[in-house]
Enzyme design. Structure first.
Site, PDB file in Angstrom:
ATOM      1  N   ASP A  79       0.805  -1.219   0.000  1.00 29.16           N
ATOM      2  CA  ASP A  79       0.000   0.000   0.000  1.00 29.16           C
ATOM      3  C   ASP A  79       0.839   1.270   0.000  1.00 29.16           C
ATOM      4  OD1 ASP A  79      -2.748  -1.133   0.143  1.00 29.16           O
ATOM      5  OD2 ASP A  79      -1.910  -2.053   1.934  1.00 29.16           O
ATOM      6  N   THR A 142      13.692  -5.980  10.080  1.00 30.03           N
ATOM      7  CA  THR A 142      13.909  -7.066   9.125  1.00 30.03           C
ATOM      8  C   THR A 142      14.597  -8.238   9.818  1.00 30.03           C
ATOM      9  OG1 THR A 142      15.127  -7.811   7.170  1.00 30.03           O
ATOM     10  CG2 THR A 142      16.044  -5.929   8.311  1.00 30.03           C
ATOM     11  N   ASP A 144      16.469 -10.046   8.168  1.00 27.51           N
ATOM     12  CA  ASP A 144      17.683 -10.253   7.370  1.00 27.51           C
ATOM     13  C   ASP A 144      18.922  -9.600   7.995  1.00 27.51           C
ATOM     14  OD1 ASP A 144      15.894 -11.401   5.628  1.00 27.51           O
ATOM     15  OD2 ASP A 144      15.730  -9.642   4.349  1.00 27.51           O
ATOM     16  N   ARG A 179      22.014 -39.349   5.012  1.00 27.84           N
ATOM     17  CA  ARG A 179      21.557 -38.464   3.930  1.00 27.84           C
ATOM     18  C   ARG A 179      22.311 -37.136   3.883  1.00 27.84           C
ATOM     19  NH1 ARG A 179      15.038 -39.500   4.439  1.00 27.84           N
ATOM     20  NH2 ARG A 179      14.975 -41.067   2.808  1.00 27.84           N
ATOM     21  N   MET A 186      16.068 -17.733   4.659  1.00 26.09           N
ATOM     22  CA  MET A 186      15.828 -16.416   4.038  1.00 26.09           C
ATOM     23  C   MET A 186      17.063 -15.521   4.129  1.00 26.09           C
ATOM     24  SD  MET A 186      11.954 -15.484   5.129  1.00 26.09           S
ATOM     25  CE  MET A 186      10.561 -16.070   4.166  1.00 26.09           C
ATOM     26  N   GLY A 187      16.871 -14.246   3.819  1.00 24.83           N
ATOM     27  CA  GLY A 187      17.970 -13.281   3.950  1.00 24.83           C
ATOM     28  C   GLY A 187      18.177 -12.371   2.760  1.00 24.83           C
ATOM     29  N   ARG A 188      17.429 -12.616   1.693  1.00 27.54           N
ATOM     30  CA  ARG A 188      17.622 -11.860   0.439  1.00 27.54           C
ATOM     31  C   ARG A 188      19.077 -11.880   0.006  1.00 27.54           C
ATOM     32  NH1 ARG A 188      12.596  -8.498  -0.453  1.00 27.54           N
ATOM     33  NH2 ARG A 188      11.678  -8.441   1.594  1.00 27.54           N
ATOM     34  N   GLU A 239      18.728 -18.138   0.608  1.00 30.57           N
ATOM     35  CA  GLU A 239      17.886 -18.026  -0.595  1.00 30.57           C
ATOM     36  C   GLU A 239      18.563 -17.204  -1.694  1.00 30.57           C
ATOM     37  OE1 GLU A 239      14.248 -16.005   0.537  1.00 30.57           O
ATOM     38  OE2 GLU A 239      15.296 -14.144   1.011  1.00 30.57           O
ATOM     39  N   ARG A 296      10.012 -16.105  10.459  1.00 28.44           N
ATOM     40  CA  ARG A 296       9.489 -14.790  10.828  1.00 28.44           C
ATOM     41  C   ARG A 296       8.494 -14.847  11.983  1.00 28.44           C
ATOM     42  NH1 ARG A 296       8.663 -11.898   5.062  1.00 28.44           N
ATOM     43  NH2 ARG A 296       6.504 -11.808   5.730  1.00 28.44           N
TER      44      ARG A 296
HETATM   45  O1  F6P Z   1      13.138  -9.299   4.285  1.00 26.21           O
HETATM   46  C1  F6P Z   1      12.518 -10.262   5.046  1.00 26.21           C
HETATM   47  C2  F6P Z   1      12.113 -11.429   4.216  1.00 26.21           C
HETATM   48  O2  F6P Z   1      11.561 -12.365   5.123  1.00 26.21           O
HETATM   49  C3  F6P Z   1      13.210 -12.019   3.327  1.00 26.21           C
HETATM   50  O3  F6P Z   1      14.157 -12.734   4.061  1.00 26.21           O
HETATM   51  C4  F6P Z   1      12.376 -12.789   2.326  1.00 26.21           C
HETATM   52  O4  F6P Z   1      13.029 -12.954   1.098  1.00 26.21           O
HETATM   53  C5  F6P Z   1      11.215 -11.889   2.125  1.00 26.21           C
HETATM   54  O5  F6P Z   1      11.086 -11.092   3.291  1.00 26.21           O
HETATM   55  C6  F6P Z   1       9.909 -12.561   1.852  1.00 26.21           C
HETATM   56  O6  F6P Z   1       8.968 -11.568   1.617  1.00 26.21           O
HETATM   57  P1  F6P Z   1       7.427 -11.796   1.326  1.00 26.21           P
HETATM   58  O7  F6P Z   1       6.721 -11.676   2.648  1.00 26.21           O
HETATM   59  O8  F6P Z   1       7.061 -10.689   0.420  1.00 26.21           O
HETATM   60  O9  F6P Z   1       7.262 -13.155   0.717  1.00 26.21           O
END
Ligand code: F6P
Length: 379
Positions: A79, A142, A144, A179, A186-188, A239, A296
Site C-alpha cells: 500500500d 527485518t 535479514d 543423507r 531467508m535473507g535476500r 535463498e 518470521r
Molecule cells: O526481508 C525479510 C524477508 O523475510 C526475506 O528474508 C524474504 O526474502 C522476504 O522477506 C519474503 O517476503 P514476502 O513476505 O514478500 O514473501
C-alpha cells in the site's frame, strides 16, 4: 515555538518479523507512563492510514503481547499511498497519489507525530510523508539484519533460533538415513541468517550470496566426510546464494510489492545438481527443506524482546525531543538515529533486491572462524 507533542500514532508496514509487538508495547508504555501521551495505531500499515482504520492503544491493548511474533496492528507491503493501486469508474486499474487523504486523517485525529515501523518500501513512504510536513520517526525492521545504518535489527536473533533448532532436528534424521540434508533459509542478498544460523546449527556447508559456490567444492566436502565415516552432510543455503557461474533463483515476481523480486528455490536447484553427482558415488539421498516463513514467526526470544523495547523507547524520546524525519539505529551498541533521507529509497536499508544492503564480509571474523572449524563455503 514548536507545538508540544500530545497525541501520537504508529503503524507497522512491510513483511513481519518477531519483535514488532515488543516495539509496539514499548512505544505505548513509554508514551503513556513516561510522557503521558495518547496513542493510536493504524491497522494494516498504510492501508489503515488511508481508510482511517485505527485502534486506541492503551496499556490494556498491549498487555500480553510482548512474547508474540507478528504485529497486533497487522501490516501490508502493497500500500504505497503515493502510488496507490485502485480501480477507476470503469473498473480499470489505476495508480493514484492518495497521500493527502492520509495527511487529512492525521489532522482529524490531532496526531502530532507518526512512528512508522517498516522496511525500505515503508520507510521510503515515511520519507515522503516527512517531505509533506508530517512529523515522522522511523524504526527499521527485518529478519535479514542487513540495514547498513544499524548494527542489529529485531527479529534476526529469533529467526536464528529457528534455523539452529531446524538444523539440530535435521542432524538426527540425516544421521539415521546417511543423507545429505539441505536447509534453505531467508535473507535476500545478505547471508547473515545462513551464516550465523549455520554455525549455530553445526552445518558442514554454508552457502551465502557473498561467496558464490562451485558444485565441485560441495561434492568434495560430502565425499571427504563420507570417506572418513561421516555418512551424512548438512548444508545451510541462503535463498540469495548463487553458483559462481550462475544467477540467483527467483521464486516469483510480485509487481505490487516494493521488492518485486521474490527469491526462493535455490535449495531445490542444488538438490537436483547434487543428486546427479553424489548419489551414483555414495548412494546417499539428498533431501531439501525450505524453512520459509517459520523464520518470521513464533515466540520472540529474549534478545529481540529487549532489543524491541530499546528501539521503541528511543523512538519515543525522539518524538518528544521532536527529532523528526529520522530513523532509530544502534551504533557502537548505543541508541542513535540517522536521517531517513540518507538510508532509504535505493535498497539501502536492505528491503529490496537492488543492493545497498549491509552484507557479510567474506574475509571477516565470522567467515574465518567458520572456516577454521572446517565449515565449507563451496568456494
Ligand atoms: O526481508 C525479510 C524477508 O523475510 C526475506 O528474508 C524474504 O526474502 C522476504 O522477506 C519474503 O517476503 P514476502 O513476505 O514478500 O514473501
Amino acid at each position: 515555538m514548536k507545538k508540544e507533542v500530545k497525541r501520537i500514532a504508529l503503524l507497522t508496514g512491510g513483511g513481519d518479523c518477531s519483535g514488532l509487538n515488543a516495539v509496539i508495547r514499548s512505544i505505548v508504555k513509554s508514551a503513556i507512563l513516561k510522557y503521558d501521551l495518547e496513542v493510536i495505531g493504524f491497522k494494516g500499515g498504510y492501508h489503515g492510514l488511508y481508510t482511517d482504520d485505527y485502534i486506541k492503544l492503551d496499556l490494556a491493548a498491549v498487555s500480553g503481547i510482548f512474547h508474540q511474533g507478528g504485529t497486533i496492528l497487522k501490516m501490508s507491503n502493497k500500500d504505497n499511498l503515493f502510488n496507490y493501486k485502485m480501480k477507476d469508474e470503469n473498473g480499470k486499474v489505476i495508480y493514484k497519489d492518495v497521500s493527502d487523504v492520509a495527511v487529512e486523517n492525521l489532522k482529524k485525529h490531532n496526531i502530532d507525530a507518526l512512528i512508522i515501523i517498516g522496511g525500505d518500501g515503508t520507510l521510503t513512504s515515511a520519507r515522503d510523508f516527512a517531505r509533506k510536513g508530517v512529523n515522522v520517526v522511523g524504526i527499521p525492521k527485518t529478519i535479514d539484519n542487513d540495514v547498513p545504518a544499524t548494527e542489529i535489527t529485531f527479529g534476526y536473533r529469533t529467526a536464528l533460533d529457528h534455523i539452529m533448532l531446524s538444523l539440530d532436528a535435521l542432524h538426527t534424521t540425516a544421521f539415521s538415513h546417511d543423507r545429505v540434508m539441505i536447509l534453505e533459509v531467508m535473507g535476500r542478498n545478505a547471508g547473515w541468517l545462513a551464516l550465523e544460523g549455520g554455525i549455530a546449527g553445526s552445518a558442514d556447508v554454508i552457502l551465502i550470496p557473498e561467496v558464490p559456490y562451485d558444485i565441485n567444492s560441495i561434492t568434495k566436502t560430502i565425499f571427504d566426510r563420507y570417506n572418513r565415516g561421516s555418512r551424512f552432510t548438512i548444508i545451510c543455503i541462503s535463498e540469495g546464494a548463487k553458483p559462481a557461474d550462475g544467477k540467483v533463483t527467483i521464486k516469483a515476481i510480485d509487481k505490487d510489492s516494493p521488492d518485486s523480486i521474490k527469491l526462493g528455490g535455490v535449495g531445490e536447484v542444488l538438490r537436483m545438481q547434487l543428486d546427479k553427482v553424489v548419489k551414483p558415488v555414495t548412494g546417499q539421498d539428498i533431501r531439501v527443506t525450505n524453512l520459509g516463513y517459520i523464520q518470521r514467526g513464533g515466540v520472540t526470544n529474549a534478545f529481540d524482546r529487549v532489543l524491541g523495547t530499546k528501539y521503541g523507547a528511543y523512538a519515543l524520546d525522539m518524538v518528544v525531543a521532536q527529532e523528526f524525519g529520522r530513523m532509530v539505529i544502534i551504533k557502537n551498541d548505543r541508541m542513535d538515529s540517522v536521517r531517513i533521507e540518507e538510508v532509504v529509497g535505493s535498497g539501502a536499508i536492505g528491503q529490496t533486491s537492488s543492493g545497498g544492503a549491509r552484507i557479510v564480509n567474506p574475509h571477516g571474523d565470522l567467515v574465518n572462524s567458520a572456516r577454521a572449524i572446517g565449515i565449507t563455503f563451496g568456494d
